[in-house]
Enzyme design. Sequence first.
Site, mmCIF file in Angstrom:
data_model
loop_
_atom_site.group_PDB
_atom_site.id
_atom_site.type_symbol
_atom_site.label_atom_id
_atom_site.label_comp_id
_atom_site.label_asym_id
_atom_site.label_seq_id
_atom_site.Cartn_x
_atom_site.Cartn_y
_atom_site.Cartn_z
ATOM 1 N N LYS A 111 0.806 -1.325 -0.090
ATOM 2 C CA LYS A 111 0.038 -0.117 -0.065
ATOM 3 C C LYS A 111 0.802 1.289 0.018
ATOM 4 C CE LYS A 111 -2.036 -1.011 3.948
ATOM 5 N NZ LYS A 111 -1.225 -2.524 4.113
ATOM 6 N N ARG A 170 -9.663 1.388 8.539
ATOM 7 C CA ARG A 170 -9.217 0.114 8.890
ATOM 8 C C ARG A 170 -9.957 -0.730 9.804
ATOM 9 N NH1 ARG A 170 -3.581 0.772 8.635
ATOM 10 N NH2 ARG A 170 -2.349 -1.222 9.657
ATOM 11 N N ARG A 230 11.975 -5.371 4.580
ATOM 12 C CA ARG A 230 11.576 -3.843 4.240
ATOM 13 C C ARG A 230 12.552 -2.770 5.133
ATOM 14 N NH1 ARG A 230 5.900 -1.864 5.287
ATOM 15 N NH2 ARG A 230 6.167 -3.001 7.394
ATOM 16 N N ARG A 277 11.510 -1.122 10.473
ATOM 17 C CA ARG A 277 10.323 -0.565 11.491
ATOM 18 C C ARG A 277 10.151 -1.359 12.845
ATOM 19 N NH1 ARG A 277 5.161 0.342 8.016
ATOM 20 N NH2 ARG A 277 4.309 -0.815 9.775
ATOM 21 N N ARG A 336 -0.237 -8.239 13.694
ATOM 22 C CA ARG A 336 -0.962 -7.342 12.834
ATOM 23 C C ARG A 336 -1.603 -8.003 11.945
ATOM 24 N NH1 ARG A 336 4.404 -4.727 11.002
ATOM 25 N NH2 ARG A 336 3.151 -3.843 9.183
#
Length: 222
Positions: free
Chosen positions: A18, A93, A131, A164, A175
Site C-alpha cells: 500500500k 481500517r 523492508r 520498523r 498485525r
Amino acid sequence: MSEQRTYIVLLGVPGAGKGTQAKLLEQALGLPQISTGDIFRYNLKHETELGKLAKSYMDRGDLVPDEVTIRMVEERLQQPDCARGAIMDGFPRNLVQAAAFDKMTAPYGGVKVAPLIQVDDEETIRRITGRRTCRTCGAVYHILYNPPKVAGVCDIDGGELYQREDDKEETVRNRLYVYYKQTAPLIGYYFAKGLLREIDGTQSIEEVQNALIAVIREAQPA
Ligand code: AP5
Ligand code: MG
C-alpha cells in the site's frame, strides 16, 4: 452540484504494498498520500502526546483507538494539499472508521474506488522482514525486491533507511491477526457499494502500479 473530490482507499494486508504504491500514485495523480501509520510514526519520533499514546498500540501491532485516529484524519483532510482529494493508505481500517470516512467525504462525492492489493501471507512475511523505510521522507524499499542504489541510504533524499519497530516477527503475526479480524470486513463493505477492485499484488511494483492506475481511471473517467 457540490464540489467533487477524488478519495481512493487502498486495501490490503500489512506488507501488500500500500505504502509503496501510494507514494507512486502521489506522483501519477497529483494527490497526497495519507498514511495513518506514517503520521503515527512521525509523532512517535518527535515524542508528541499523540506519539506517546500511539506507541503502546503500535508496539503490539494493535489499532490505535478510533476516536484518536478519526480526529487525526479529519484534521489532515482539512490541509490545503487535500483540496482535490487523497490517497488513503491504512485508513479506514475497521467498519467504524469506514463509516466515519463516508461521513467526512460525503459532501465531496464520497469514496471513488477501493482497490484491494492481494498477496498471500507467506509473501507478506517475506516483504515485511526485508523492508527498509526512509527516516525522513518515508519512502519504502526492500533489501532484495526493491533495493536502494546505495545500501542504507534513500535514493530520493539521502535519508537513513531503518527497519520498523513493528516489523518483528511476533508483532507482524499480531498485525495479520488484527487485519483479518478488523480490516478484512472492509472488503465486503466496499464490495457492497460497488467500489472494490481486486489487484494481483504479487506482480512487479510497476505492474501493480499500472493495474491501479487503470482501475482508478475507470472509476473516474477524465
Ligand atoms: P501501517 O503503517 O499502516 O502498517 P500496515 O498496514 O501493517 O502496512 P505496512 O506499512 O506494513 O504494509 P504496506 O502495505 O504499506 O507495504 P509496503 O508498501 O511497505 O500501520 C502501522 C501501525 O499503525 C498499525 O499496526 C497500528 O498500530 C497503527 N495504525 C495505522 N493506521 C491505523 C488506523 N487507521 N487505525 C488504528 N491504528 C492504525 O511494502 C512492504 C515491502 O514489500 C517493502 O519492502 C516493499 O519494498 C516491498 N514490495 C512492495 N510491493 C512489492 C512488489 N510488487 N514486489 C516485491 N516487493 C514489493
Ligand atoms: Mg505502509
